[in-house]
Write an enzyme that holds these catalytic residues in place. Structure first.
Site, short mmCIF file in Angstrom:
data_model
loop_
_atom_site.label_atom_id
_atom_site.label_comp_id
_atom_site.label_asym_id
_atom_site.label_seq_id
_atom_site.Cartn_x
_atom_site.Cartn_y
_atom_site.Cartn_z
N GLY A 185 34.33 44.72 35.84
CA GLY A 185 35.05 45.09 34.62
C GLY A 185 36.44 45.60 34.86
O GLY A 185 37.30 44.89 35.38
N ASP A 245 24.34 37.60 37.37
CA ASP A 245 25.70 38.08 37.13
C ASP A 245 26.21 38.88 38.33
O ASP A 245 27.35 38.70 38.79
CB ASP A 245 25.71 38.94 35.85
CG ASP A 245 27.07 39.51 35.55
OD1 ASP A 245 27.95 38.75 35.11
OD2 ASP A 245 27.27 40.72 35.75
N VAL A 264 35.51 40.50 24.29
CA VAL A 264 36.63 40.71 25.20
C VAL A 264 37.92 40.11 24.63
O VAL A 264 38.98 40.76 24.61
CB VAL A 264 36.32 40.11 26.59
CG1 VAL A 264 37.51 40.28 27.52
CG2 VAL A 264 35.09 40.77 27.19
N LYS A 288 33.29 34.95 35.94
CA LYS A 288 32.74 35.05 37.31
C LYS A 288 31.84 33.88 37.65
O LYS A 288 31.81 33.41 38.79
CB LYS A 288 32.00 36.37 37.50
CG LYS A 288 30.92 36.68 36.45
CD LYS A 288 31.42 37.65 35.41
CE LYS A 288 30.58 37.57 34.16
NZ LYS A 288 30.71 38.71 33.29
N ILE A 311 37.51 47.93 36.95
CA ILE A 311 37.85 48.45 38.29
C ILE A 311 38.78 47.45 38.99
O ILE A 311 38.44 46.28 39.10
CB ILE A 311 36.59 48.64 39.15
CG1 ILE A 311 35.62 49.62 38.50
CG2 ILE A 311 36.95 49.10 40.56
CD1 ILE A 311 34.32 49.81 39.28
N LYS A 345 29.42 37.89 40.96
CA LYS A 345 30.50 38.83 41.32
C LYS A 345 30.50 39.08 42.82
O LYS A 345 31.55 39.12 43.47
CB LYS A 345 30.31 40.14 40.54
CG LYS A 345 30.52 39.97 39.04
CD LYS A 345 29.98 41.16 38.27
CE LYS A 345 30.23 41.02 36.77
NZ LYS A 345 29.51 42.01 35.97
N GLY A 390 32.18 45.81 28.78
CA GLY A 390 32.61 46.22 27.44
C GLY A 390 34.02 45.75 27.16
O GLY A 390 34.78 45.40 28.08
#
Ligand code: HSE
Length: 437
Positions: free
Chosen positions: A136, A203, A15, A107, A138, A207, A304
């Protein structure tokens, strides 16, 4: 020319490197949009010599991310290291204390320390932006924090982990093994450093806990989430689901109930025709039900380098556009001090439909015994079918039950009884069904 916004980035993995690359590629466009340049002036990572395919020659190197976070030479500290304690937490805290804006994709850290960090940011009058932390690329944080002001949310749920959705999609479409799909997700840069965080649901839980706070104005309570991952999902489940008109997705769900807030992460049956069932691969989706707007569904790339970089850069651009002295909005959509204590609804009270797959000895009375246990637990059945499975011995059969709405407590009681009856050759598989249009 207006002065550049000086950005310091800690963490140059998939990232971080994508953020540096896209900021360089889109420099002119971002300058036009923000009215000032955005410049990466400092970076920090574990290994100075790694080839990341990006030009870092103009950025000052820091071995210590905390020193970078406190540096007077940056306006924004971008944390992309990960980890819910240690350097990531120390550096974010140092940046906020020093009056720097912070952008993070972390997160796990927000799920644990988000409320405290929000209090500090609000006290210091700086932004703590975290769009990349959930789903990600959105823009769900901006949507919930800003666009849904005044709405009372009743349920938020979604596909929040790209790795799991990628695995389930390929297992179903190509009949591939869980392990092969996970290896591809890792190779493509979707998975967490420790992929058990993806596949065991942690994960998604991190979130979800952030979305729950935004939805219901409650303190973050990631430890109060009922958690099941996808490592127990087999081809037998996927096939049985398909034959009954369902598809399996790992969902995070938060619902306001009469007894409190229900937060759960588990493999879930969704009707094959529902919109969320059409969300494939690494794509994420978040469904929000609220009183003024009604039903909202956001769908987009969930993991990604580019997807996450897009969200990070949006957060940086917001800071570049803000005027000096501008009063920034609260981190979780309302002042951190006004977030209410979290009131947990018991999982045993969860109401919904259930899919139950049993592997049983093929002998007289098994069906009747199963049906009796269901009736004793006051569970009404929508269907009960026996399926032959080529992978099983001839005298072993699969029985799949779909219930009408019942409770978690009733299902646990019935399954316990069926298990005691001694007809099962394997542990019962129980998968909750979620209402979805
Ligand atoms: N490992 C995460 C996923 C990355 O698969 O969705 C984005 O948080």
């Amino acid at each position: 020319m207006t002065e550049a916004l000086r950005v310091g980035i800690a963490g140059l993995g998939t990232v971080g490197a994508s953020v540096v690359r896209v900021l360089a590629e889109k420099a002119a466009e971002l300058q036009r949009q923000c009215g000032r340049p955005i410049s990466v002036t400092a970076v920090s990572a574990r290994n100075r010599d790694a080839d990341r395919g990006v030009d870092l020659s103009g950025a000052q190197w820091f071995n210590d991310p905390v020193a970078l976070a406190k540096s007077a030479e940056i306006d924004v500290f971008v944390e992309l290291m990960g980890g819910d304690e240690g350097p990531a937490r120390d550096a974010i805290k140092a940046a906020l204390d020093a009056g720097r804006h912070v952008v993070t994709a972390n997160k796990a850290l927000l799920a644990k320390h988000g409320v405290n960090l929000a209090e500090t940011a609000e006290k210091k009058g700086v932004l703590l932006n975290y769009e990349a932390a959930v789903a990600g690329g959105i823009p769900v944080i901006k949507t919930m924090r800003e666009a849904l002001a005044g709405n009372s949310v009743s349920r938020v749920f979604g596909i929040l982990n790209g790795t799991c959705n990628y695995i389930l999609t390929r297992m179903e479409a190509e009949g591939l093994s869980f392990e092969d799909c996970l290896a591809d997700a890792q190779r493509l840069g979707y998975a967490e450093a420790d992929p058990t965080f993806d596949i065991e649901g942690n994960d998604t839980a991190h979130k979800l806990s952030i979305l729950t706070s935004l939805a219901f104005g409650s303190k973050i309570a990631a430890d109060d989430i009922y958690l099941e991952g996808i490592s127990n999902i087999s081809q037998a489940d996927i096939r049985a689901a398909a034959s009954l008109g369902y598809r399996i997705k790992l969902l995070g769900v938060a619902v306001r109930t009469d007894s409190g807030i229900e937060q759960r992460v588990h493999p879930t049956m969704v009707p094959t025709q529902s919109v969320i069932a059409q969300v494939h691969g690494v794509t994420n989706a978040v469904a929000i039900q609220s009183d003024i707007l009604g039903d909202l569904l956001l769908v987009g790339p969930g993991a990604g380098g580019n997807a996450t970089a897009s969200a990070v850069i949006g957060d940086i651009a917001d800071i570049a556009k803000s005027q000096p002295g501008f009063q920034h909005g609260p981190v979780f959509g309302r002042p951190a001090k006004e977030l209410k204590p979290y009131k947990k609804a018991k999982m045993r009270s969860h109401a919904g439909g259930y899919f139950i797959r049993l592997t049983v000895h093929d002998r007289t009375g098994v069906f009747a015994a199963i049906a009796k246990r269901m009736a004793d637990a006051d569970i009404s059945l929508e269907s009960i079918v026996q399926q032959a499975d080529s992978g099983l011995d001839a005298d072993v059969k699969t029985v799949v039950l779909v219930t009408h709405e019942t409770t978690e407590a009733a299902v646990r009681r019935a399954v316990e009884g069926i298990t005691k009856d001694g007809h099962l050759t394997d542990k019962a598989q129980v998968i909750r069904i979620e209402r979805a249009e």
